[in-house]
Design a protein around this motif. Structure first.
Motif, PDB file in Angstrom:
ATOM      1  N   UNK A 140      75.305 116.006  59.497  1.00 32.02           N
ATOM      2  CA  UNK A 140      74.372 115.368  58.569  1.00 32.02           C
ATOM      3  C   UNK A 140      75.089 114.878  57.313  1.00 32.02           C
ATOM      4  N   UNK A 141      76.186 115.561  56.966  1.00 28.29           N
ATOM      5  CA  UNK A 141      76.950 115.176  55.782  1.00 28.29           C
ATOM      6  C   UNK A 141      77.896 114.014  56.057  1.00 28.29           C
ATOM      7  N   UNK A 142      78.156 113.771  57.339  1.00 30.87           N
ATOM      8  CA  UNK A 142      79.213 112.832  57.714  1.00 30.87           C
ATOM      9  C   UNK A 142      78.955 111.422  57.200  1.00 30.87           C
ATOM     10  N   UNK A 143      77.828 110.846  57.580  1.00 30.84           N
ATOM     11  CA  UNK A 143      77.559 109.451  57.203  1.00 30.84           C
ATOM     12  C   UNK A 143      77.526 109.256  55.682  1.00 30.84           C
ATOM     13  N   UNK A 144      76.800 110.125  54.916  1.00 27.76           N
ATOM     14  CA  UNK A 144      76.827 109.956  53.452  1.00 27.76           C
ATOM     15  C   UNK A 144      78.230 110.104  52.869  1.00 27.76           C
ATOM     16  N   UNK A 145      79.013 111.039  53.415  1.00 29.20           N
ATOM     17  CA  UNK A 145      80.365 111.257  52.884  1.00 29.20           C
ATOM     18  C   UNK A 145      81.235 110.035  53.116  1.00 29.20           C
ATOM     19  N   UNK A 146      81.181 109.492  54.318  1.00 25.38           N
ATOM     20  CA  UNK A 146      81.968 108.292  54.618  1.00 25.38           C
ATOM     21  C   UNK A 146      81.523 107.130  53.729  1.00 25.38           C
ATOM     22  N   UNK A 147      80.224 107.001  53.529  1.00 24.26           N
ATOM     23  CA  UNK A 147      79.711 105.915  52.688  1.00 24.26           C
ATOM     24  C   UNK A 147      80.168 106.082  51.242  1.00 24.26           C
ATOM     25  N   UNK A 148      80.188 107.337  50.765  1.00 21.40           N
ATOM     26  CA  UNK A 148      80.676 107.572  49.383  1.00 21.40           C
ATOM     27  C   UNK A 148      82.138 107.168  49.262  1.00 21.40           C
ATOM     28  N   UNK A 149      82.914 107.486  50.291  1.00 23.06           N
ATOM     29  CA  UNK A 149      84.320 107.093  50.255  1.00 23.06           C
ATOM     30  C   UNK A 149      84.473 105.583  50.206  1.00 23.06           C
ATOM     31  N   UNK A 182      95.217 103.071  54.522  1.00 25.31           N
ATOM     32  CA  UNK A 182      95.236 103.720  55.844  1.00 25.31           C
ATOM     33  C   UNK A 182      94.109 104.740  56.005  1.00 25.31           C
ATOM     34  N   UNK A 183      93.753 105.402  54.914  1.00 23.44           N
ATOM     35  CA  UNK A 183      92.662 106.367  54.976  1.00 23.44           C
ATOM     36  C   UNK A 183      91.330 105.671  55.264  1.00 23.44           C
ATOM     37  N   UNK A 184      91.152 104.501  54.662  1.00 31.31           N
ATOM     38  CA  UNK A 184      89.929 103.733  54.923  1.00 31.31           C
ATOM     39  C   UNK A 184      89.878 103.304  56.392  1.00 31.31           C
ATOM     40  N   UNK A 185      91.024 102.914  56.939  1.00 29.33           N
ATOM     41  CA  UNK A 185      91.081 102.528  58.356  1.00 29.33           C
ATOM     42  C   UNK A 185      90.614 103.679  59.240  1.00 29.33           C
ATOM     43  N   UNK A 186      91.076 104.874  58.932  1.00 30.20           N
ATOM     44  CA  UNK A 186      90.691 106.042  59.730  1.00 30.20           C
ATOM     45  C   UNK A 186      89.212 106.368  59.555  1.00 30.20           C
ATOM     46  N   UNK A 187      88.705 106.171  58.356  1.00 27.82           N
ATOM     47  CA  UNK A 187      87.266 106.377  58.154  1.00 27.82           C
ATOM     48  C   UNK A 187      86.459 105.404  59.004  1.00 27.82           C
ATOM     49  N   UNK A 188      86.928 104.162  59.059  1.00 29.04           N
ATOM     50  CA  UNK A 188      86.217 103.163  59.850  1.00 29.04           C
ATOM     51  C   UNK A 188      86.317 103.441  61.347  1.00 29.04           C
ATOM     52  N   UNK A 189      87.420 104.052  61.771  1.00 25.95           N
ATOM     53  CA  UNK A 189      87.569 104.402  63.181  1.00 25.95           C
ATOM     54  C   UNK A 189      86.591 105.493  63.590  1.00 25.95           C
ATOM     55  N   UNK A 190      86.192 106.307  62.640  1.00 30.26           N
ATOM     56  CA  UNK A 190      85.108 107.243  62.881  1.00 30.26           C
ATOM     57  C   UNK A 190      85.528 108.631  63.309  1.00 30.26           C
ATOM     58  N   UNK A 191      84.524 109.514  63.292  1.00 28.63           N
ATOM     59  CA  UNK A 191      84.745 110.919  63.629  1.00 28.63           C
ATOM     60  C   UNK A 191      85.012 111.113  65.105  1.00 28.63           C
ATOM     61  N   UNK A 197      85.395 117.299  61.074  1.00 25.63           N
ATOM     62  CA  UNK A 197      85.917 118.035  59.918  1.00 25.63           C
ATOM     63  C   UNK A 197      86.995 117.232  59.194  1.00 25.63           C
ATOM     64  N   UNK A 198      87.949 116.658  59.951  1.00 27.50           N
ATOM     65  CA  UNK A 198      89.002 115.858  59.319  1.00 27.50           C
ATOM     66  C   UNK A 198      88.410 114.629  58.633  1.00 27.50           C
ATOM     67  N   UNK A 199      87.389 114.048  59.244  1.00 25.27           N
ATOM     68  CA  UNK A 199      86.779 112.869  58.641  1.00 25.27           C
ATOM     69  C   UNK A 199      86.061 113.225  57.341  1.00 25.27           C
ATOM     70  N   UNK A 200      85.378 114.368  57.323  1.00 26.61           N
ATOM     71  CA  UNK A 200      84.730 114.818  56.083  1.00 26.61           C
ATOM     72  C   UNK A 200      85.754 115.053  54.983  1.00 26.61           C
ATOM     73  N   UNK A 201      86.839 115.724  55.325  1.00 24.98           N
ATOM     74  CA  UNK A 201      87.887 115.989  54.333  1.00 24.98           C
ATOM     75  C   UNK A 201      88.511 114.682  53.846  1.00 24.98           C
ATOM     76  N   UNK A 202      88.735 113.776  54.788  1.00 22.56           N
ATOM     77  CA  UNK A 202      89.334 112.481  54.417  1.00 22.56           C
ATOM     78  C   UNK A 202      88.384 111.708  53.499  1.00 22.56           C
ATOM     79  N   UNK A 203      87.110 111.708  53.828  1.00 22.54           N
ATOM     80  CA  UNK A 203      86.133 110.990  53.003  1.00 22.54           C
ATOM     81  C   UNK A 203      86.072 111.576  51.598  1.00 22.54           C
ATOM     82  N   UNK A 204      86.118 112.901  51.502  1.00 19.49           N
ATOM     83  CA  UNK A 204      86.082 113.546  50.183  1.00 19.49           C
ATOM     84  C   UNK A 204      87.330 113.197  49.381  1.00 19.49           C
TER      85      UNK A 204
END
Length: 418
Positions: A140-149, A182-191, A197-204
């Motif tokens: 549930x936190x994933x999408x908002x976290x990625x969007x905040x990033x 590169x971090x944004x690229x990985x965020x766009x590639x998705x969880x 967990x790695x995507x949440x940490x990366x987004x934060x």
């Protein structure tokens, strides 16, 4: 006979149809149980996939193993169900009562197995409650976290554009922002590719760093203005100190003429040191100006701090020479005010030490008694044509410090009372 035969056939046909109906009902019940089990298994598989998308803990791995074992059990009973259904054609015309009864019994048995297996599945799913809740929370936190990033990166980029529009290059901030690409690229590639967990940490991380860049970019105009103000202020101060440093030599000349060497010899290097310090400060100011022009803000800030420290030290040294002459002038004219200040402090401390006591505490009395003797010796030492007034002043200053330490000790012991 035919009539009797007709009657027996009718009775038998009615019973066979009843048994056929019972068998068909058993088949329908088995089909419903099979459907329920299949639906529950599909739901549980989604739960397991949710957990494994987030968790890689021993508990999560065990849940997967247990689910696979349960899946084998489900496959077994499902196979038995399909076999039972395929083995009995309840729609054929020649279905006799024995076949119908056998079909019903077998289908009832299969139904019981399907229901028991579904109960096992439900118990297993209930045991996943905590793991599943944690996983769902993170998902549930994933999408908002990625969007905040992503939003943070956009705001940082916009802030950099604004700073550049005002003539500030912000190259260091732009470089920091580039490292997040590169971090944004990985965020766009998705969880799905990089794990929840790695995507949440990366987004934060991206959100924090982007906010830091945005804030720094937003402060750049203020930083530039503050740097310009400090450069101007420190230049003016350096010029003033350069002028004041030229007045130290006349002060030293008067000290040499009127007082003993002990009163001024520690100040002999002040004029030369002041000149050197001012020149060094001016050099650092030039370096700070270059850093500011090149928009190397941390370097400019560090250099300006060095300039300020140099000027503070020089200011104190120049002031010390003037203060020395003033104090020596005053005490040479009349030493009594200094003596009275010291003796008043001692008497005041003695009254405090005796408050509420018939005899003083030696820890208080001894340093105070010694202070009285030190004042007497200092006064007695003012002899000759050029007494060492500076030693006299330093000794009385030291006496007052000792007395204050005793006063502080007494007040601490009495809980702050006087």
């Amino acid at each position: 006979m035919n009539g009797g035969g007709a009657r027996r056939w009718g009775w038998g046909s009615g019973r066979a149809e009843s048994l056929r109906a019972d068998a068909q009902a058993a088949k329908d019940a088995a089909a419903a149980a099979f459907y329920d089990l299949d639906t529950a298994q599909r739901g549980l598989r989604i739960s397991i996939e949710t957990i494994t998308a987030v968790e890689n803990s021993p508990a999560a791995r065990k849940a997967v193993q247990d689910f696979e074992a349960l899946g084998s059990r489900i496959d077994q009973v499902s196979h038995e169900y399909i076999t039972a259904v395929d083995a009995h054609d309840l729609d054929r015309d020649d279905l006799d009562s024995g076949a119908a009864s056998g079909a019903r019994a077998e289908l009832n048995r299969v139904t019981d197995q399907l229901k028991r297996t579904k109960s096992e599945l439900e118990r297993f799913e209930h045991g996943l409650g905590r793991l599943l809740e944690q996983a769902e929370t993170q998902l549930a936190q994933l999408a908002p976290a990625v969007e905040r990033g992503r939003q943070g990166l956009l705001e940082a980029s916009n802030a950099l554009d604004t700073a550049r529009a005002s003539g500030l290059t912000a190259d260091d901030l732009a470089a920091r922002l580039a490292t997040l690409s590169p971090e944004l690229t990985k965020l766009n590639e998705g969880a799905g590719q990089h794990g929840v967990r790695d995507t949440l940490q990366r987004a934060a991380h991206v959100a924090r760093e982007a906010e830091a860049i945005r804030g720094a970019a937003a402060r750049l105009p203020e930083t530039a203005a503050e740097t310009d103000k400090r450069l101007s202020s420190l230049r003016t101060r350096a010029q003033a100190l350069d002028t004041r440093s030229g007045k130290v030599e006349p002060v030293l000349s008067e000290l040499r003429r009127r007082f003993s060497a002990a009163c001024w010899e520690d100040l002999q290097q002040v004029p030369d040191e002041a000149v050197r310090a001012v020149r060094q400060a001016e050099q650092k100011l030039q370096e700070a100006q270059r850093a500011r022009d090149e928009q190397r803000w941390p370097d400019a800030t560090a250099l300006l701090s060095t300039v300020r420290a140099l000027l503070n030290t020089t200011d104190e040294a120049i002031k010390a020479a003037g203060d020395r002459l003033q104090r020596l002038n005053e005490v040479s004219f009349d030493e009594k005010p200094e003596v009275e200040r010291a003796r008043f402090a001692i008497r005041d401390a003695q009254r405090l030490a005796m408050a509420g006591r018939s005899t003083p505490d030696p820890r208080h009395a001894n340093p105070l008694d010694q202070s009285v003797e030190r004042v007497d010796r200092a006064v007695a030492g003012l002899t000759g044509r050029h007494p060492d007034y500076w030693h006299f002043l330093m000794e009385l200053d030291s006496v007052r410090e000792t007395v204050q330490e005793v006063v502080d000790m007494i007040r601490r012991e009495r809980g702050g009372g006087s």
